[in-house]
Scaffold this motif. Structure first.
Motif, PDB file in Angstrom:
ATOM      1  N   LYS A  87       0.822  -1.206   0.000  1.00 44.93           N
ATOM      2  CA  LYS A  87       0.000   0.000   0.000  1.00 44.93           C
ATOM      3  C   LYS A  87       0.861   1.263   0.000  1.00 44.93           C
ATOM      4  O   LYS A  87       0.340   2.380   0.094  1.00 44.93           O
ATOM      5  N   ASN A 107      -0.841   5.042  -1.012  1.00 49.54           N
ATOM      6  CA  ASN A 107      -1.907   4.755  -1.971  1.00 49.54           C
ATOM      7  C   ASN A 107      -3.248   5.102  -1.329  1.00 49.54           C
ATOM      8  O   ASN A 107      -3.915   4.254  -0.744  1.00 49.54           O
ATOM      9  N   LEU A 109      -5.977   5.636  -2.674  1.00 54.70           N
ATOM     10  CA  LEU A 109      -7.137   5.025  -3.323  1.00 54.70           C
ATOM     11  C   LEU A 109      -7.322   3.579  -2.889  1.00 54.70           C
ATOM     12  O   LEU A 109      -8.235   2.910  -3.357  1.00 54.70           O
ATOM     13  N   ASP A 110      -6.472   3.104  -1.999  1.00 60.77           N
ATOM     14  CA  ASP A 110      -6.641   1.777  -1.419  1.00 60.77           C
ATOM     15  C   ASP A 110      -7.753   1.846  -0.368  1.00 60.77           C
ATOM     16  O   ASP A 110      -7.807   2.781   0.441  1.00 60.77           O
ATOM     17  N   ARG A 111      -8.648   0.875  -0.392  1.00 59.81           N
ATOM     18  CA  ARG A 111      -9.788   0.883   0.533  1.00 59.81           C
ATOM     19  C   ARG A 111      -9.347   1.001   1.984  1.00 59.81           C
ATOM     20  O   ARG A 111      -9.909   1.775   2.769  1.00 59.81           O
ATOM     21  N   PRO A 195     -14.581   1.918 -11.148  1.00 59.65           N
ATOM     22  CA  PRO A 195     -13.696   1.423 -10.092  1.00 59.65           C
ATOM     23  C   PRO A 195     -13.250   2.521  -9.140  1.00 59.65           C
ATOM     24  O   PRO A 195     -13.030   2.274  -7.955  1.00 59.65           O
ATOM     25  N   LEU A 196     -13.134   3.749  -9.633  1.00 56.01           N
ATOM     26  CA  LEU A 196     -12.753   4.855  -8.768  1.00 56.01           C
ATOM     27  C   LEU A 196     -13.823   5.090  -7.711  1.00 56.01           C
ATOM     28  O   LEU A 196     -13.526   5.312  -6.535  1.00 56.01           O
ATOM     29  N   LEU A 199     -13.664   2.436  -5.039  1.00 51.86           N
ATOM     30  CA  LEU A 199     -12.522   2.630  -4.154  1.00 51.86           C
ATOM     31  C   LEU A 199     -12.791   3.699  -3.100  1.00 51.86           C
ATOM     32  O   LEU A 199     -12.317   3.593  -1.974  1.00 51.86           O
TER      33      LEU A 199
END
Length: 260
Positions: A87, A107, A109-111, A195-196, A199
């Protein structure tokens, strides 16, 4: 984190190992159940990094210390560290250990990272960041949705809007609110937005929980959402865009009032 084959210099702030914060406590095995031990440990360490217990450049405790602190195996610690490296929160080198990467490399945009970011002490910065993202994305996504949406997609948007109005508690309303906005992103017809949107789902959840709690006039908030739904349904892209701008301005105002 990608490995470009080039060695990195040791971070300037990494001369001394940062000791465990006073909030650390020895945890029993039940705290990290079953096969998710390493994932739960990664969440615990990741949250402490994001909230500032370990600033960028700080070297984390070694495997033995983490193992002792949380009563887990050293292999679980290694797997947790690998997750955090993936990450981009951490980097690691032999004889130095693992250190916290600069925030710009994380990151976001990582959940998981988003979820940790949302619960960090600087809530205002998080809310402002999410709102800026929405100002950039949502008005045009709604305009595209008004042009491109299918009947099935329109049904999802309308249903989520109705469920917001019919909700009887905070959780029901915020979950419907998130579904409403994600459905609009899907209806925009842009493959990158789907996908954005998924996320940032957890980020939207946290934002909407906050805004709903702070908003005394739920009828106005509902009316703003219904205006967006109506203009997408009637295929009015300009009006849909303007309706989103009004909703975002209202949310900005709620966040601003919370600071005063």
């Amino acid at each position: 984190m990608p490995n470009d084959g080039k060695s990195r210099k040791r971070p300037a702030k990494a001369e001394a190992v940062v000791g465990a914060p006073t909030a650390f406590r020895r945890a029993d095995a039940a705290h990290f159940p079953g096969s998710s031990v390493h994932a739960s440990l990664a969440s615990e360490i990741g949250l402490r990094i994001v909230r500032g217990d370990y600033p960028p450049g700080a070297i984390l405790p070694n495997e033995a210390k983490w193992s002792e602190t949380f009563n887990v195996s050293r292999s679980a610690v290694r797997e947790a560290i690998k997750m955090l490296m993936a990450k981009s929160l951490l980097a690691s080198r032999p004889k130095i250990g693992s250190w916290v990467e600069p925030k710009e490399r994380w990151n976001l945009l990582d959940r998981d990272v988003l979820a940790w970011y949302a619960t960090a002490p600087d809530r205002e910065a998080f809310l402002r960041t999410v709102q800026e993202f929405r100002h950039i994305i949502e008005p045009e996504a709604s305009a595209f949705a008004a042009i491109r949406r299918s009947e099935e997609q329109m049904g999802e948007i309308s249903q989520a809007c109705r469920e917001m109005g019919d909700a009887t508690n905070l959780q029901e309303r915020t979950r419907a609110d998130t579904r409403f906005h994600l459905a609009i992103l899907r209806a925009s017809g842009n493959d990158l937005l789907v996908p954005l949107g998924v996320l940032i789902e957890s980020a939207l959840d946290h934002l909407f929980v906050f805004v709903t709690r702070e908003t005394s006039d739920q009828r106005r908030a509902q009316a703003l959402h219904e205006a967006i739904e109506k203009n997408i349904r009637l295929r009015r892209p300009g009006a849909a865009r303007n309706a989103v701008h009004r909703l975002l301005a209202n949310t900005d105002d709620v966040i601003g009032r919370s600071r005063r």
